[in-house]
Scaffold this motif. Sequence first.
Motif: not given
Length: 346
Positions: A228, A241, A243, A245, A260-262, A307, A338-340, A342
Amino acid sequence: MANIELIDIKKNYGPVPAVKGINLVVADGEMIVLVGPSGCGKSTLLRMIAGLESITSGHLKIGGRDVSRVEPAERDIAMVFQNYALYPHMSVRQNLEYGLKNRGFQRDDIARRVTDAAAILEIEPYLERRPRQLSGGQRQRVAMGRAIVRNPAAFLFDEPLSNLDAKLRVQMRVEIRKLQKRLGTTSLYVTHDQLEAMTLADRLVVMNGGRIEQIGTPIDVYERPETLFVAGFIGSPPMNLVDLDKIGGAVTWPGLPPNTDVVGIRPDAFSLTQNTANSVPLTGMIELIEPIGGESHLHIVIEGSSQTVIAAHAGRSPLSEGETATWHVNPADLHCFNKSSGQRTD
């Protein structure tokens, strides 16, 4: 000329780690650019290679010789600084001669090296001038000349263009690249300017927080960022980017990889026409339009969310601020993260 090898190089300032285990091999004749934000450790790493900073642990080899504890003068490298580091009371010729005289070179050899370097850098008319009589670009050429006359195993550049205006930076950037290709000298170049990095490098080393995030050719790093951080740092304008969520069901995405969350989208990937059967439609309101000469940057608030993304449009925008429209993105142009962790997920 020689290769440079960094083996688990670390630097601590007291209990604070500044460089956290760098492994890198710079091939003979290669131009490597270290790029990253201020404080990422790139200049500290360069100064350790030069011998201006001690190495806390790890090994540094130049031409196969371990120089981790060797004095700077014995490492056979030349460094070009952002502040030129010229002696103001000496002429250009004397600045070029100074290091050679200190190393005991013969007078004829010194004269030949200075003449050759002056011709390469086109500074012959300025040899009898003092640094204060030169422009910024001319001073930078003299600083590079001091490195060239030594015919070192490697060049180290520490943000050498940061004191120049925008137009001169572009010109000097081209000159440095042409010079490095002509001389074929192993080179390490530090900059925080990602455009400068992209245009100069054989390979990019993207740094963040004292670590290497990614190594690759400029086009590989641009087309497939592995983290990221790299995705958001390399590119102008940077990659959007999104997000997932935060936008909920505002956009329907094709089958994304697990975790995948981003989703990353380059500004030039947006199209006002549907270019594939399964294009991702993205509807939004144009909040701001930035005309940038040959293209326009449209700041778009995604409908149903808060966003904002940036879309690049060639030439003038066909739409106005406040208008709502639907853009389409080819699924092949999506970058999944993946956000967590990166990390890239696709």
